[in-house]
Design a protein around this motif. Structure first.
Motif, PDB file in Angstrom:
ATOM      1  N   UNK A 252       0.899  -1.157   0.000  1.00 49.18           N
ATOM      2  CA  UNK A 252       0.000   0.000   0.000  1.00 49.18           C
ATOM      3  C   UNK A 252       0.932   1.201   0.000  1.00 49.18           C
ATOM      4  N   UNK A 253       0.783   2.086  -0.984  1.00 52.63           N
ATOM      5  CA  UNK A 253       1.712   3.216  -1.040  1.00 52.63           C
ATOM      6  C   UNK A 253       0.993   4.541  -1.149  1.00 52.63           C
ATOM      7  N   UNK A 254       1.375   5.450  -0.277  1.00 56.22           N
ATOM      8  CA  UNK A 254       1.036   6.857  -0.442  1.00 56.22           C
ATOM      9  C   UNK A 254       2.370   7.552  -0.661  1.00 56.22           C
ATOM     10  N   UNK A 255       2.687   7.786  -1.915  1.00 58.30           N
ATOM     11  CA  UNK A 255       4.006   8.325  -2.252  1.00 58.30           C
ATOM     12  C   UNK A 255       4.059   9.844  -2.099  1.00 58.30           C
ATOM     13  N   UNK A 256       2.989  10.457  -1.575  1.00 59.66           N
ATOM     14  CA  UNK A 256       2.995  11.906  -1.382  1.00 59.66           C
ATOM     15  C   UNK A 256       3.295  12.603  -2.697  1.00 59.66           C
ATOM     16  N   UNK A 257       4.095  13.656  -2.642  1.00 61.50           N
ATOM     17  CA  UNK A 257       4.381  14.447  -3.840  1.00 61.50           C
ATOM     18  C   UNK A 257       5.155  13.654  -4.895  1.00 61.50           C
ATOM     19  N   UNK A 258       5.885  12.594  -4.484  1.00 64.03           N
ATOM     20  CA  UNK A 258       6.597  11.786  -5.482  1.00 64.03           C
ATOM     21  C   UNK A 258       5.634  11.073  -6.430  1.00 64.03           C
ATOM     22  N   UNK A 259       4.365  10.917  -6.014  1.00 55.75           N
ATOM     23  CA  UNK A 259       3.371  10.326  -6.917  1.00 55.75           C
ATOM     24  C   UNK A 259       3.320  11.118  -8.224  1.00 55.75           C
ATOM     25  N   UNK A 260       3.504  12.427  -8.109  1.00 51.70           N
ATOM     26  CA  UNK A 260       3.322  13.315  -9.263  1.00 51.70           C
ATOM     27  C   UNK A 260       4.606  13.542 -10.051  1.00 51.70           C
ATOM     28  N   UNK A 261       5.728  13.048  -9.515  1.00 52.06           N
ATOM     29  CA  UNK A 261       7.019  13.387 -10.144  1.00 52.06           C
ATOM     30  C   UNK A 261       7.911  12.195 -10.450  1.00 52.06           C
ATOM     31  N   UNK A 262       7.689  11.055  -9.782  1.00 53.48           N
ATOM     32  CA  UNK A 262       8.756  10.051  -9.774  1.00 53.48           C
ATOM     33  C   UNK A 262       8.601   8.921 -10.795  1.00 53.48           C
ATOM     34  N   UNK A 263       9.475   8.948 -11.785  1.00 52.68           N
ATOM     35  CA  UNK A 263       9.563   7.831 -12.722  1.00 52.68           C
ATOM     36  C   UNK A 263      10.316   6.683 -12.054  1.00 52.68           C
ATOM     37  N   UNK A 264      11.211   7.006 -11.119  1.00 52.50           N
ATOM     38  CA  UNK A 264      11.975   5.959 -10.419  1.00 52.50           C
ATOM     39  C   UNK A 264      11.049   5.037  -9.623  1.00 52.50           C
ATOM     40  N   UNK A 265      10.029   5.597  -9.006  1.00 51.95           N
ATOM     41  CA  UNK A 265       9.107   4.747  -8.235  1.00 51.95           C
ATOM     42  C   UNK A 265       8.337   3.819  -9.164  1.00 51.95           C
ATOM     43  N   UNK A 266       7.861   4.352 -10.268  1.00 54.01           N
ATOM     44  CA  UNK A 266       7.089   3.509 -11.189  1.00 54.01           C
ATOM     45  C   UNK A 266       7.998   2.427 -11.797  1.00 54.01           C
ATOM     46  N   UNK A 267       9.249   2.767 -12.072  1.00 53.03           N
ATOM     47  CA  UNK A 267      10.181   1.764 -12.594  1.00 53.03           C
ATOM     48  C   UNK A 267      10.411   0.653 -11.572  1.00 53.03           C
ATOM     49  N   UNK A 268      10.482   1.010 -10.295  1.00 53.84           N
ATOM     50  CA  UNK A 268      10.676  -0.006  -9.240  1.00 53.84           C
ATOM     51  C   UNK A 268       9.462  -0.924  -9.174  1.00 53.84           C
ATOM     52  N   UNK A 269       8.281  -0.354  -9.305  1.00 59.13           N
ATOM     53  CA  UNK A 269       7.043  -1.155  -9.259  1.00 59.13           C
ATOM     54  C   UNK A 269       7.008  -2.112 -10.453  1.00 59.13           C
ATOM     55  N   UNK A 270       7.227  -1.549 -11.646  1.00 61.27           N
ATOM     56  CA  UNK A 270       7.169  -2.392 -12.855  1.00 61.27           C
ATOM     57  C   UNK A 270       8.316  -3.391 -12.882  1.00 61.27           C
ATOM     58  N   UNK A 271       9.484  -2.970 -12.445  1.00 59.86           N
ATOM     59  CA  UNK A 271      10.681  -3.815 -12.516  1.00 59.86           C
ATOM     60  C   UNK A 271      10.638  -5.020 -11.602  1.00 59.86           C
ATOM     61  N   UNK A 272       9.812  -4.954 -10.551  1.00 58.94           N
ATOM     62  CA  UNK A 272       9.726  -6.098  -9.626  1.00 58.94           C
ATOM     63  C   UNK A 272       8.319  -6.690  -9.615  1.00 58.94           C
ATOM     64  N   UNK A 273       7.474  -6.226 -10.551  1.00 57.59           N
ATOM     65  CA  UNK A 273       6.080  -6.705 -10.602  1.00 57.59           C
ATOM     66  C   UNK A 273       5.382  -6.539  -9.258  1.00 57.59           C
ATOM     67  N   UNK A 274       5.679  -5.451  -8.572  1.00 54.10           N
ATOM     68  CA  UNK A 274       5.103  -5.239  -7.234  1.00 54.10           C
ATOM     69  C   UNK A 274       3.592  -5.026  -7.344  1.00 54.10           C
ATOM     70  N   UNK A 275       2.876  -5.644  -6.408  1.00 51.67           N
ATOM     71  CA  UNK A 275       1.415  -5.506  -6.385  1.00 51.67           C
ATOM     72  C   UNK A 275       1.083  -4.325  -5.484  1.00 51.67           C
ATOM     73  N   UNK A 276       0.594  -3.244  -6.107  1.00 50.67           N
ATOM     74  CA  UNK A 276       0.489  -1.972  -5.403  1.00 50.67           C
ATOM     75  C   UNK A 276      -0.942  -1.452  -5.354  1.00 50.67           C
ATOM     76  N   UNK A 277      -1.348  -1.001  -4.186  1.00 48.94           N
ATOM     77  CA  UNK A 277      -2.574  -0.204  -4.081  1.00 48.94           C
ATOM     78  C   UNK A 277      -2.139   1.204  -3.692  1.00 48.94           C
TER      79      UNK A 277
END
Ligand code: DQA
Length: 149
Positions: free
Chosen positions: A73-98
């Motif tokens: 479960x992630x509330x990435x705060x302001x990084x939700x709106x800016x971070x390609x690194x977070x999305x790459x980590x999610x996709x790169x490890x097939x993380x199951x995210x809400x």
């Protein structure tokens, strides 16, 4: 079977309780953690609840949970709106995210309307305050019950 549920919180969420309470409510992050810990205990599941103001630390935690096959479960705060690194980590490890946001980001400033996380999230809960975290847990427990049946 899921052993640990990871709840990851991004920048400035350590300020909850005193930070813009009209937007984010009066519960502290410790209040939210205590509530989720009690719920997880009744389900016999471990909770890893963390907060960081640093993008790279969040990347590492997403990778850890993703590689372990544990739900996030992630509330990435302001990084939700800016971070390609977070999305790459999610996709790169097939993380199951809400994805959770306390506020309704679509009813706020336009720079908050887009979230990079949303495109890779299994679900999104926003605008319901701290209850959103509990609802996300409910969804994860429903998934676990399905996969165990
Ligand atoms: C937030 C919304 C974001 O736009 C903001 O930067 C936050 C909190 C929320 O929970 O409503 O830090 O993710």
């Amino acid at each position: 079977m899921t052993k640990t549920i990871h709840v990851l919180n991004g920048p400035n969420l350590n300020l909850l309780g005193s930070r813009e309470p009209e937007t984010y409510g009066t519960q502290t992050l410790a209040d939210i953690e205590a509530k989720l810990a009690a719920i997880c205990k009744t389900h016999g599941v471990a909770l890893q609840f963390r907060q960081s103001n640093h993008e790279g630390e969040l990347v590492t935690w997403i990778q850890e949970a993703g590689k372990a096959g544990d739900p996030i479960i992630i509330n990435a705060g302001a990084y939700s709106h800016t971070s390609i690194a977070l999305i790459d980590a999610i996709k790169g490890t097939n993380a199951k995210v809400i994805e959770v946001h306390l506020s309704n980001i679509h009813a706020r400033e336009s720079y908050r309307h887009h979230s990079f996380i949303s495109g890779a999230a299994r679900g999104i809960i926003m605008g319901l305050g701290a209850l959103g975290y509990e609802l996300a847990l409910t969804a994860i427990f429903a998934d676990m019950a399905k996969s165990e049946s």
